[in-house]
Each structure stands twice: as C-alpha cells, then as structure tokens.
Motif scaffolding. Sequence first.
Motif, mmCIF file in Angstrom:
data_model
loop_
_atom_site.group_PDB
_atom_site.id
_atom_site.type_symbol
_atom_site.label_atom_id
_atom_site.label_comp_id
_atom_site.label_asym_id
_atom_site.label_seq_id
_atom_site.Cartn_x
_atom_site.Cartn_y
_atom_site.Cartn_z
ATOM 1 N N ALA A 84 38.603 -105.792 -14.261
ATOM 2 C CA ALA A 84 39.508 -104.971 -14.505
ATOM 3 C C ALA A 84 40.916 -104.614 -13.395
ATOM 4 O O ALA A 84 41.034 -103.965 -13.195
ATOM 5 C CB ALA A 84 38.406 -104.282 -14.359
ATOM 6 N N HIS B 221 33.250 -99.980 -11.654
ATOM 7 C CA HIS B 221 32.372 -100.592 -12.196
ATOM 8 C C HIS B 221 31.372 -99.612 -12.989
ATOM 9 O O HIS B 221 31.120 -98.727 -12.079
ATOM 10 C CB HIS B 221 31.641 -101.779 -10.539
ATOM 11 C CG HIS B 221 32.640 -103.141 -10.945
ATOM 12 N ND1 HIS B 221 32.731 -103.932 -11.359
ATOM 13 C CD2 HIS B 221 33.512 -103.245 -9.844
ATOM 14 C CE1 HIS B 221 33.617 -104.506 -10.548
ATOM 15 N NE2 HIS B 221 33.901 -104.063 -9.366
ATOM 16 N N ASP C 145 28.314 -99.755 -13.266
ATOM 17 C CA ASP C 145 27.092 -99.146 -12.577
ATOM 18 C C ASP C 145 27.183 -98.079 -11.878
ATOM 19 O O ASP C 145 26.378 -97.659 -10.631
ATOM 20 C CB ASP C 145 26.701 -100.255 -11.711
ATOM 21 C CG ASP C 145 25.372 -101.192 -13.221
ATOM 22 O OD1 ASP C 145 25.434 -100.652 -13.518
ATOM 23 O OD2 ASP C 145 25.831 -102.557 -12.649
ATOM 24 N N GLN C 146 28.667 -97.777 -10.831
ATOM 25 C CA GLN C 146 28.911 -97.071 -9.434
ATOM 26 C C GLN C 146 29.109 -96.151 -10.559
ATOM 27 O O GLN C 146 28.571 -95.059 -9.006
ATOM 28 C CB GLN C 146 30.519 -97.091 -8.686
ATOM 29 C CG GLN C 146 30.015 -98.837 -8.063
ATOM 30 C CD GLN C 146 31.608 -99.147 -8.226
ATOM 31 O OE1 GLN C 146 32.623 -98.953 -8.558
ATOM 32 N NE2 GLN C 146 32.185 -99.828 -7.027
ATOM 33 N N ALA D 151 37.431 -99.270 -16.583
ATOM 34 C CA ALA D 151 36.563 -99.900 -16.220
ATOM 35 C C ALA D 151 35.619 -101.373 -16.185
ATOM 36 O O ALA D 151 36.548 -101.755 -17.601
ATOM 37 C CB ALA D 151 35.263 -98.953 -17.316
ATOM 38 N N SER D 152 34.892 -101.409 -15.974
ATOM 39 C CA SER D 152 34.403 -102.740 -15.784
ATOM 40 C C SER D 152 33.017 -102.722 -16.412
ATOM 41 O O SER D 152 31.604 -102.105 -15.377
ATOM 42 C CB SER D 152 34.305 -103.741 -14.414
ATOM 43 O OG SER D 152 34.019 -104.779 -14.665
ATOM 44 N N SER D 153 32.357 -104.312 -17.119
ATOM 45 C CA SER D 153 31.667 -104.311 -17.188
ATOM 46 C C SER D 153 30.800 -104.963 -16.995
ATOM 47 O O SER D 153 31.769 -106.756 -17.283
ATOM 48 C CB SER D 153 31.421 -103.681 -18.903
ATOM 49 O OG SER D 153 31.749 -104.392 -19.880
ATOM 50 N N GLY D 154 29.687 -106.047 -17.600
ATOM 51 C CA GLY D 154 29.361 -107.381 -17.760
ATOM 52 C C GLY D 154 29.415 -107.912 -19.355
ATOM 53 O O GLY D 154 29.784 -109.121 -18.689
ATOM 54 N N ALA E 265 37.469 -105.756 -20.646
ATOM 55 C CA ALA E 265 38.049 -104.611 -19.849
ATOM 56 C C ALA E 265 38.442 -103.034 -20.652
ATOM 57 O O ALA E 265 38.815 -103.381 -21.870
ATOM 58 C CB ALA E 265 39.209 -104.591 -18.802
#
Length: 56
Positions: A2, A15, A17-18, A45-48, A52
């Motif tokens: 990302a 991220h 979560d942010q 956006a970055s996820s688990g 991306a």
Amino acid sequence: MAVTLSKKLDIPAVHLDQLQHLPGTDWQPRPEAEFAASMMRRFVASSGLSKATIRA
C-alpha cells in the motif's frame, strides 16, 4: 504494498483499522457516520489480505 502504491499515485496510504477505530482507545469503533465520511477521500487502503484497494 500500500505504501509503495500510494507513493506512485501520490495519495495517502491508510490502514483500515486507523479509519474504523478511534485513536487512543482499545479498538473502540468510530461512529458509523464518521467512518463513512472518512471513506469519501482518495487513498490506498491496506488490509490484512494480500491485496491493496484503490478508492477514487
């Protein structure tokens, strides 16, 4: 990934979560309207997951 993509596109890397959780809390979710408003910006956006996503 990302961060690399965000630099190439000159937009922020975020991220999820942010955006979903209030800062300085023990994972307390943001109010839904506040979270939805944050999704109106352009960002990578970055996820688990191993992908991306581009939001334009």
